[in-house]
Write a protein that holds these residues in place. Structure first.
Motif, PDB file in Angstrom:
ATOM      1  N   LEU B  38       0.800  -1.207   0.000  1.00  0.00           N
ATOM      2  CA  LEU B  38       0.000   0.000   0.000  1.00  0.00           C
ATOM      3  C   LEU B  38       0.837   1.264   0.000  1.00  0.00           C
ATOM      4  CD1 LEU B  38      -2.982  -0.544   2.361  1.00  0.00           C
ATOM      5  CD2 LEU B  38      -2.937  -0.052  -0.068  1.00  0.00           C
ATOM      6  N   ARG B  39       1.980   1.153   0.593  1.00  0.00           N
ATOM      7  CA  ARG B  39       2.765   2.373   0.672  1.00  0.00           C
ATOM      8  C   ARG B  39       3.705   2.508  -0.522  1.00  0.00           C
ATOM      9  NH1 ARG B  39       5.703   1.385   4.549  1.00  0.00           N
ATOM     10  NH2 ARG B  39       4.654  -0.372   5.520  1.00  0.00           N
ATOM     11  N   HIS B  40       3.501   1.626  -1.469  1.00  0.00           N
ATOM     12  CA  HIS B  40       4.366   1.600  -2.629  1.00  0.00           C
ATOM     13  C   HIS B  40       3.907   2.649  -3.605  1.00  0.00           C
ATOM     14  CE1 HIS B  40       7.173  -0.171  -5.324  1.00  0.00           C
ATOM     15  NE2 HIS B  40       7.450  -1.087  -4.423  1.00  0.00           N
ATOM     16  N   THR B  41       4.684   3.697  -3.749  1.00  0.00           N
ATOM     17  CA  THR B  41       4.190   4.777  -4.591  1.00  0.00           C
ATOM     18  C   THR B  41       5.314   5.288  -5.471  1.00  0.00           C
ATOM     19  OG1 THR B  41       3.198   6.960  -4.582  1.00  0.00           O
ATOM     20  CG2 THR B  41       4.713   6.478  -2.812  1.00  0.00           C
ATOM     21  N   PRO B  42       4.977   5.770  -6.625  1.00  0.00           N
ATOM     22  CA  PRO B  42       6.021   6.393  -7.426  1.00  0.00           C
ATOM     23  C   PRO B  42       6.520   7.630  -6.707  1.00  0.00           C
ATOM     24  CG  PRO B  42       3.866   6.826  -8.356  1.00  0.00           C
ATOM     25  CD  PRO B  42       3.681   5.818  -7.276  1.00  0.00           C
ATOM     26  N   LEU B 347     -11.316   3.191   3.330  1.00  0.00           N
ATOM     27  CA  LEU B 347     -10.740   3.920   2.204  1.00  0.00           C
ATOM     28  C   LEU B 347      -9.250   3.604   2.205  1.00  0.00           C
ATOM     29  CD1 LEU B 347     -12.126   7.575   2.026  1.00  0.00           C
ATOM     30  CD2 LEU B 347     -12.194   5.821   0.259  1.00  0.00           C
ATOM     31  N   ALA B 348      -8.835   2.817   1.224  1.00  0.00           N
ATOM     32  CA  ALA B 348      -7.434   2.430   1.174  1.00  0.00           C
ATOM     33  C   ALA B 348      -6.765   3.132   0.005  1.00  0.00           C
ATOM     34  CB  ALA B 348      -7.319   0.914   1.016  1.00  0.00           C
ATOM     35  N   GLY B 349      -5.450   3.084  -0.012  1.00  0.00           N
ATOM     36  CA  GLY B 349      -4.716   3.725  -1.092  1.00  0.00           C
ATOM     37  C   GLY B 349      -3.347   4.137  -0.611  1.00  0.00           C
ATOM     38  N   LEU B 350      -2.559   4.620  -1.548  1.00  0.00           N
ATOM     39  CA  LEU B 350      -1.223   5.056  -1.180  1.00  0.00           C
ATOM     40  C   LEU B 350      -1.296   6.376  -0.441  1.00  0.00           C
ATOM     41  CD1 LEU B 350       0.412   4.477  -4.661  1.00  0.00           C
ATOM     42  CD2 LEU B 350       0.219   2.863  -2.778  1.00  0.00           C
ATOM     43  N   VAL B 351      -0.235   6.664   0.298  1.00  0.00           N
ATOM     44  CA  VAL B 351      -0.144   7.990   0.908  1.00  0.00           C
ATOM     45  C   VAL B 351      -0.188   9.019  -0.218  1.00  0.00           C
ATOM     46  CG1 VAL B 351       1.420   9.585   2.067  1.00  0.00           C
ATOM     47  CG2 VAL B 351       1.125   7.275   2.947  1.00  0.00           C
ATOM     48  N   GLY B 352      -1.029  10.016  -0.068  1.00  0.00           N
ATOM     49  CA  GLY B 352      -1.134  11.025  -1.102  1.00  0.00           C
ATOM     50  C   GLY B 352      -2.168  10.704  -2.161  1.00  0.00           C
ATOM     51  N   ALA B 353      -2.911   9.606  -1.976  1.00  0.00           N
ATOM     52  CA  ALA B 353      -3.933   9.257  -2.965  1.00  0.00           C
ATOM     53  C   ALA B 353      -5.172  10.130  -2.809  1.00  0.00           C
ATOM     54  CB  ALA B 353      -4.303   7.779  -2.839  1.00  0.00           C
ATOM     55  N   VAL B 530     -10.753   1.563  -2.876  1.00  0.00           N
ATOM     56  CA  VAL B 530      -9.344   1.859  -3.073  1.00  0.00           C
ATOM     57  C   VAL B 530      -9.219   3.123  -3.905  1.00  0.00           C
ATOM     58  CG1 VAL B 530      -7.117   0.989  -3.807  1.00  0.00           C
ATOM     59  CG2 VAL B 530      -8.889  -0.601  -3.053  1.00  0.00           C
ATOM     60  N   MET B 531      -8.420   4.042  -3.421  1.00  0.00           N
ATOM     61  CA  MET B 531      -8.196   5.276  -4.174  1.00  0.00           C
ATOM     62  C   MET B 531      -6.813   5.259  -4.791  1.00  0.00           C
ATOM     63  SD  MET B 531      -9.918   8.389  -2.053  1.00  0.00           S
ATOM     64  CE  MET B 531      -9.518   9.520  -3.386  1.00  0.00           C
ATOM     65  N   HIS B 532      -6.763   5.826  -5.992  1.00  0.00           N
ATOM     66  CA  HIS B 532      -5.482   5.956  -6.673  1.00  0.00           C
ATOM     67  C   HIS B 532      -5.450   7.327  -7.327  1.00  0.00           C
ATOM     68  CE1 HIS B 532      -1.971   5.095  -9.039  1.00  0.00           C
ATOM     69  NE2 HIS B 532      -2.643   5.371 -10.136  1.00  0.00           N
ATOM     70  N   GLU B 533      -4.511   8.138  -6.932  1.00  0.00           N
ATOM     71  CA  GLU B 533      -4.337   9.464  -7.501  1.00  0.00           C
ATOM     72  C   GLU B 533      -5.635  10.236  -7.612  1.00  0.00           C
ATOM     73  OE1 GLU B 533      -1.855   8.990 -10.945  1.00  0.00           O
ATOM     74  OE2 GLU B 533      -0.130   8.952  -9.607  1.00  0.00           O
ATOM     75  N   GLY B 534      -6.315  10.324  -6.488  1.00  0.00           N
ATOM     76  CA  GLY B 534      -7.477  11.182  -6.424  1.00  0.00           C
ATOM     77  C   GLY B 534      -8.773  10.574  -6.927  1.00  0.00           C
ATOM     78  N   VAL B 550      -6.080  -5.409  -3.272  1.00  0.00           N
ATOM     79  CA  VAL B 550      -6.048  -4.011  -2.825  1.00  0.00           C
ATOM     80  C   VAL B 550      -4.814  -3.306  -3.377  1.00  0.00           C
ATOM     81  CG1 VAL B 550      -5.894  -2.500  -0.819  1.00  0.00           C
ATOM     82  CG2 VAL B 550      -7.379  -4.501  -0.755  1.00  0.00           C
ATOM     83  N   MET B 551      -3.692  -4.043  -3.363  1.00  0.00           N
ATOM     84  CA  MET B 551      -2.459  -3.416  -3.809  1.00  0.00           C
ATOM     85  C   MET B 551      -2.502  -3.112  -5.297  1.00  0.00           C
ATOM     86  SD  MET B 551       1.333  -4.671  -2.967  1.00  0.00           S
ATOM     87  CE  MET B 551       1.876  -5.114  -4.586  1.00  0.00           C
ATOM     88  N   LEU B 552      -3.054  -4.058  -6.049  1.00  0.00           N
ATOM     89  CA  LEU B 552      -3.195  -3.846  -7.491  1.00  0.00           C
ATOM     90  C   LEU B 552      -3.939  -2.558  -7.770  1.00  0.00           C
ATOM     91  CD1 LEU B 552      -4.113  -7.283  -9.073  1.00  0.00           C
ATOM     92  CD2 LEU B 552      -2.529  -5.583  -9.981  1.00  0.00           C
ATOM     93  N   ALA B 553      -5.065  -2.409  -7.076  1.00  0.00           N
ATOM     94  CA  ALA B 553      -5.894  -1.228  -7.314  1.00  0.00           C
ATOM     95  C   ALA B 553      -5.184   0.032  -6.845  1.00  0.00           C
ATOM     96  CB  ALA B 553      -7.230  -1.377  -6.592  1.00  0.00           C
ATOM     97  N   ALA B 554      -4.532  -0.080  -5.707  1.00  0.00           N
ATOM     98  CA  ALA B 554      -3.913   1.119  -5.120  1.00  0.00           C
ATOM     99  C   ALA B 554      -2.786   1.644  -5.987  1.00  0.00           C
ATOM    100  CB  ALA B 554      -3.392   0.817  -3.724  1.00  0.00           C
TER     101      ALA B 554
END
Lengths: 356, 565, 352
Positions: B38-42, B347-353, B530-534, B550-554
């Motif tokens: 989940l915390r895997h972010t570009p 509500l899941a997602g990366l930090v900053g999603a 799951v949120m991804h980039e807003g 979840v990770m795939l979506a995030a």
């Protein structure tokens, strides 16, 4: 560095990616310069308008009077900048000026032969002692400087008038002062009033120190985030104390300049100056909560405030408008600062997308 | 999924290339624990393809010798004993973990190492000789660098000045040499593989970039001891990995690294030895290989912990909260979802999603540009938390200390702040009714506090969070929104909070939970949005929610279309 | 307590032995609620009044009491709303200039022939507008109130001079000006103290016993936390500035009648005296703490000290020194005391 830093992320929602990785420095520097140029432009505009209304405004004598009037406020503003930058304020400067002016006057009355340099040093010593008291209370007891210096504003003024009333001289007049000292007011170097050159030297010295020395930068650090300053090992108490002492000494110097310029000294000298000093700094772009601003801006602010005072009558306006104009100028200046910093924040956010 | 050293892998997310680095990263990989996906972010600021190389500093003692030791250190603040005979031993070339519940005294210990506090008794030994670290400058001179949970930078000063404050290179006349300053800063960033402009002000940098500046600072004075106090709390996976790479290089160059974290996967990834603390006292120090997570937790808590995720199955009722097309330009877009009574929606997602931003907008703290929020069928006025509260919303915010509580006010004032109008009669409040309400709620929530009139700042993190929950539950909400409800609180309280949320849902409350902890999301939620980039990119029911989905979506590769209800 | 039973059915978590503190409100805590936490300053005031009554001839006379109270009326009046402003963490330095501008406008309107019955509402309205300018600049543009009100301090005072110049308007009707000075019967206590008391009680109740007061303390300590608790910080502050403007205008009207003279420089420098009284009363300049009783005690202490020293013919210069010293002592003492109690962790290590 083979691959680019910027991950080719799918474009996030509607974030306009402003140019990235650009020269943040240039941006910040530009804003500071823009800010100082802004005051300069306002000053020039005012002068041009006044000259159109009254061409004699730019006459040598008039200009010299203007610079002479500005020099005291400029010295005070330079000192105040050092204090404000550390997220403090010194409201007692008007009273310190009064005390130092009266002290140097008394010194000259009692020992008319004292060299001018010694008088200046004595005045600065009086001021530095006042600053030391302010700074010690702020730094050691850790109480807000606004309150402490509000207190010493009263106390120093009281001391001043107590001194004046207990000695047999409520007022020191021009006739009591030695001519050598009095000639200071009229002295010129290449046509420029000496008092203004002193003020200019103070501004340049303070500006150079704040920008180029470690302890100068540490003052900005303290004002920017006092907690971080403490954690990174900056001797916060000592530096703040230093700022107050230097500011006090400069207020003392301003007191001597005041004595030389006006030559009539009583216990009310410099009353109410503190607000104009803070105003000059704020108009000049020194952030009231510390961390940013330059002494050059503050000096320009002082010059602008003084010019308003002298040019209003020339513009055919009632001189009563002066305070109102100063007030409006302060409001305009802080509103402008706010707008500029919002703009800067937006720009920086643009280059730092989705940053946490 | 687990990369091999030397291989270039491209996480499915975004086309960022990560070349698996030297020996150091093998620890991570062979351990088989990929940090929560989940915390895997570009990540924008790091060169992700460059290995970090640090030359070993010659002055360092031979590996294995004890660099820094605390012996029998005690420290009290007023009546509170923060440390009672604590001890710690850091060897050159080791990464050492310090774990313990909140309030175990870790932060006090760090502050003693940093020279912020002096110990009341006990000794600090540097290379076997006692030293006095009576101010931060002394600690720094001793070669101890501390990276705090929250970076401590000067926002108005430039990045370079932040790093070299007080140690700027000088010219002959003791003036600051600006060119040299910028050059050294760039050299440091090159070693770290960071692209940051040395001349930009620190204001507005992301937390990750701020941490990088702190690390650069530590590197710049060749620290022999690097202390990291929960540095990863706000970092994403790639950023954490970058940090660890630096830490490992430092370690292999002979420095001692002290790592403090609540995340056991990271502790076991990075550290050679683990010291456990409890109630201000030393409990144990063992090689990480001899320990399991369960053992560590048991030592930290000092008792058995009940199940962490006691989820009760509930038949969802009516739709209570309807969010439609919520958009805030540049932050999130077209967010739609429903929450039913009795449901826990994560509500899941990366930090900053944009998760926290969405719930803040729903609650009215932030404005939004388009869309609507309906509670029990009626439209909610935007931008007004008061209106949201009247409609039956409650928000337990992300930042407990800044947003959740007024730290200087008493427990009772905090607990009754949301009910101040309801408790008033004819507009007047009585001390009696306020205190009675506060006493009632602190009792229900089992808040451990001295007196109700004590400042809430005197409570431990877990108890503070209970006060926040009490404050909001006392408003009798229909919809409870919790943002990172267990961040930074100890294991015992965590389980209590989870049990409470589960029970509230069972009693018919609709719960929206923002969480960055995948186990919490999977363990507690009936549905995972799951949120991804807003944007909301997936709506996964409990049965199908697992780490992979979840990770795939995030990371933006959801196969499933985004659906709201 | 029907209110207290209205809780939702919330589960008690199953872990054993919750040890919530069950406390009964003690008398002291109830007193603290009334703001007597700043008991020290009140005690100092009482002791001072007692000593001065015995030691200073004429201090306790009805005539002198009347003078003393007349002198502090405007300070106390303006201190009331300003205390609330400072509790929220803001400040208003422009109050004395508002007094001056109101006074100047009052003089000019009277000069123009309007009746006082029409002038006074206009003046109060003007005060509200001046306060709203401060409030809007602070809450809508997000500017620091310290800087904003330094600006309006100069601006409003300047406008006062623009309105009236250096003239004075002094021909107000005698019935009004004598009323402003008159006492209640033979007590010597000025009549104006009665409406002032009403305002004091009102302010005290608002600050210490209403939801509004609670929200003021909350936002003074943490604006973020207050916003997340549903408090409309911006609107509350805006209204506080407006009220402060109106009350300062009321002070301007009273000042003009009391001295029977409308001048642009009326009450110059009064802002510092008001703020000194508030800070002396134990209100934190950073907001979030302090109470109204302390502020009243602070204002009365400054006023009676001034009065007593005048009675024993101490030069007024000493007053300034005493005022300044008192202010500093008032802020330094709690800090020193706290350090002795060891609340501030600044211990030095006793390592060998």
């Amino acid at each position: 560095m083979s691959s680019s830093t910027k991950a080719a992320a799918p474009a996030p929602v509607d974030v306009a990616p402003e140019h990235t990785g650009g020269r943040g420095a240039a941006l910040v520097q530009r804003l500071v310069v823009v800010r100082e140029l802004g005051i300069l432009a306002a000053l020039l505009l005012l002068i041009v308008a006044t000259v159109i209304a009254n061409p004699r405004f730019l006459s040598g004598q008039n200009l010299r009077d203007l610079l002479l009037s500005a020099s005291i406020l400029t010295v005070l503003a330079a000192g105040q900048t050092i204090v404000i930058v550390t997220r403090n304020v010194d409201l007692s400067v008007g009273s310190v000026l009064g005390l130092s002016a009266y002290a140097s006057g008394t010194l000259l009355v009692n020992a008319p032969g004292t060299p001018v340099v010694l008088v200046i040093l004595a005045g600065m010593a009086v001021g530095a002692a006042c600053g030391l008291l302010n700074g010690a209370i702020v730094a050691i007891a850790k109480v807000p400087s606004l309150v402490v210096t509000l207190g010493t504003l009263y106390a120093f003024r009281g001391l001043d008038s107590l001194w004046a009333s207990s000695s047999d001289r409520l007022q020191i007049n021009a006739a009591d002062l030695p001519t050598g000292f009095k000639s200071l007011a009229g002295a010129r170097l290449l046509g420029v009033p000496l008092l203004f050159l002193i003020a200019l030297a103070v501004v340049l010295l303070v500006g150079f120190y704040l920008r180029n020395y470690r302890s100068g930068r540490e003052l900005y650090g303290i004002g920017s985030d006092p907690a971080a300053a403490r954690l990174s090992g900056i001797p916060v108490g000592r530096r703040v104390l230093l700022a107050f002492v230097v500011n006090g000494a400069l207020a003392g110097l301003a007191g001597v300049l005041y004595a030389a310029r006006f030559q009539t000294l009583d216990a009310t000298a410099g009353t109410g100056q503190e607000l104009f000093v803070v105003a000059a700094a704020v108009v000049g772009g020194v952030a009231i909560f510390g961390g940013s601003g330059s002494v050059y801006g503050a000096a320009l602010g002082a010059l602008l405030l003084t010019t308003i005072g002298t040019s209003l009558p020339q513009l055919g306006l009632n001189p009563f408008w002066r305070d109102a104009a100063v007030g409006a100028l302060i409001l305009a200046a802080i509103a402008l600062d706010r707008a500029l910093s919002l703009r800067l924040a937006r720009r920086l956010r643009g280059r730092n997308l989705r940053g946490a | 999924m687990i990369p091999v050293p030397g291989e270039t892998c491209q996480p499915r997310s975004t086309g960022v290339h990560i070349r698996v680095l030297s020996v150091a990263s093998v620890t991570l990989d062979t351990a088989g624990r990929y940090p929560y996906g989940l915390r895997h972010t570009p990540c924008e600021t790091f060169h992700t393809s460059e290995a970090v190389t640090l030359e070993p500093a010659p002055a360092h003692p031979a590996p294995g010798s004890v660099v820094l030791a605390l012996e029998d250190v005690s420290k009290s603040f007023g009546a509170v004993a923060a440390l009672r005979g604590a001890r710690l031993e850091l060897r050159a070339g080791e990464a050492h973990a310090l774990v313990g519940e909140n309030g175990a005294g870790k932060s006090t210990l760090v502050k003693i190492l940093a020279g912020v506090h002096g110990p009341d008794s006990g000794r600090v030994l540097l290379d076997g000789a006692p030293v006095t670290l009576d101010n931060p400058a002394a600690a720094r001179a001793a070669g101890i660098a501390v990276i705090y949970q929250e970076p401590t930078l000067f926002p108005d000063l430039s990045v370079a000045e932040n790093i070299f404050m007080g140690r700027q290179p000088l010219t002959g006349g003791r003036r600051i040499d600006r060119r040299e300053l910028a050059a050294r800063c760039r050299a440091l960033f090159e070693r770290l593989g960071v692209t940051l402009d040395p001349d930009r002000p620190a204001r507005g940098l992301s937390i990750a970039d701020q941490q990088m500046i702190e690390i650069a600072k530590a590197l710049s004075f060749d620290a022999r001891v690097l202390v990291m106090d929960e540095p990863t709390a706000a970092l994403s996976g790639v950023e954490v990995e970058r940090l660890f790479t630096v830490a490992r290089s430092l370690r292999s160059s002979g420095a001692a690294v002290l790592f403090i974290s609540h995340r056991f996967d990271e502790v076991f990834d990075l550290c050679d030895r683990i010291t456990v603390m409890r109630d201000g006292q030393w409990v144990s120090t063992d090689p990480a290989t001899d320990l399991t997570v369960d053992q560590v937790v048991r030592r930290m808590v000092g008792r058995e912990v009940a199940s962490l995720f006691p989820k009760i199955d509930v038949e969802p009722g009516e739709v209570v909260l309807e969010v439609r097309g919520l958009t805030r330009v540049g932050v999130f877009a077209d967010v739609s979802f429903d929450v039913r009574a009795g449901e826990i929606v994560a509500l899941a997602g990366l930090v900053g999603a944009g998760r926290s931003e969405v719930v803040r907008a729903v609650f009215g703290v932030d404005a939004y540009d388009a869309g609507s929020v309906r509670v029990a069928g009626s439209q909610l006025r935007q931008g007004s938390p008061a209106a949201a509260m009247a409609a039956g919303l409650a928000l337990v915010p992300e930042d407990r200390r800044q947003q959740g509580l007024v730290m200087e006010l008493s427990v009772e004032r905090n607990a009754t702040l949301t009910r101040r109008w309801k408790l008033a009669r004819f507009g007047l409040l009585s001390a009696r009714s306020e205190r009675a309400t506060a006493a009632d709620w602190t009792k229900r929530m089992q808040v451990k506090a001295g007196k109700l009139s004590d400042a809430v700042s005197t409570l431990s993190g877990g108890n503070q969070q209970k006060v926040v929950l009490a404050k909001w539950l006392s408003t009798d909400p229909r919809v409870l929104i919790v943002d990172e409800p267990t961040r930074g609180i100890d294991v015992g309280t965590k389980a209590e909070v989870h049990r409470l949320l589960s029970q509230l849902a069972a009693d018919g409350m609709a719960v929206v939970m923002v969480s960055s902890e995948l186990p919490e999301v999977l363990g507690m939620a009936d549905r995972v949005l799951v949120m991804h980039e807003g944007r909301v990119v997936a709506d996964i029911p409990r049965a199908q929610a697992d780490e992979d989905s979840v990770m795939l979506a995030a990371t933006g590769q959801a196969g499933r279309p985004a659906v709201a209800s | 307590m029907a209110l207290d039973s209205a809780h939702p059915a919330t589960p008690a978590p199953a872990t054993p032995a919750g040890q919530a503190p069950a406390e009964r409100p003690s008398p002291t805590s109830r007193l603290r609620l009334l703001g007597t936490g700043d008991g020290v300053i009140t005690l100092v005031l009482v002791v001072f009044l007692l000593v001065a009554s015995f030691a200073v001839e004429g201090f306790a006379s009805t005539r002198n009491t009347g003078f003393l109270l007349l002198d502090v009326v405007v300070i106390v009046l303006i201190a009331l709303p300003l205390t609330l402003v400072i509790v929220t963490g803001e400040i208003d330095l422009s109050v004395a200039s508002t007094v001056g501008l109101t006074s100047a406008v009052m003089g000019q309107l009277w000069f123009a022939g309007l009746p006082l019955e029409a002038i006074i509402p206009i003046c109060l309205l003007l005060g509200g507008v001046l306060g709203a300018v401060n409030g809007l600049l602070v809450t809508r543009l997000g500017l620091p109130s310290l800087a904003v009100t330094i600006g309006t301090l100069a601006l409003y005072r300047g406008l006062a001079f623009v309105v009236l110049g250096d003239r004075a308007v002094a021909d107000f009707p005698r019935s009004w000006t004598t009323w402003a000075l008159s006492g209640i019967g033979a007590t010597g206590i000025p009549v104006v103290v009665v409406p002032l008391l009403v305002l004091i009680v009102l302010t005290g109740v608002v600050l210490h016993a209403t939801p509004i007061g609670r929200s003021l303390y909350a936002m003074g300590n943490s604006e973020d936390a207050a916003r997340f608790a549903g408090i409309d910080v911006g609107r509350t502050k805006l209204w506080l500035f407006v009220v402060t403007g109106v009350v300062a205008a009321l002070g301007g009207v009273y000042w003009t009648l009391r001295y029977g003279s409308a001048r642009a420089d009326n009450a110059q420098g009064l802002e510092l005296q008001v703020i000194a009284a508030i800070l002396l009363g134990g209100v934190s300049i950073f907001g979030g703490s302090g109470g109204l009783v302390g502020v009243l005690a602070g204002a009365l202490l400054l006023g009676s000290l001034r009065n007593a020293l005048q009675l024993v013919n101490v030069p007024s210069d000493v007053l300034n020194i005493v005022t300044g010293a008192l202010l500093i002592v008032a802020v330094v003492t709690p800090q020193i005391a706290a350090r002795f109690r060891g609340r501030r962790p600044r211990g030095r290590p006793r390592t060998p």
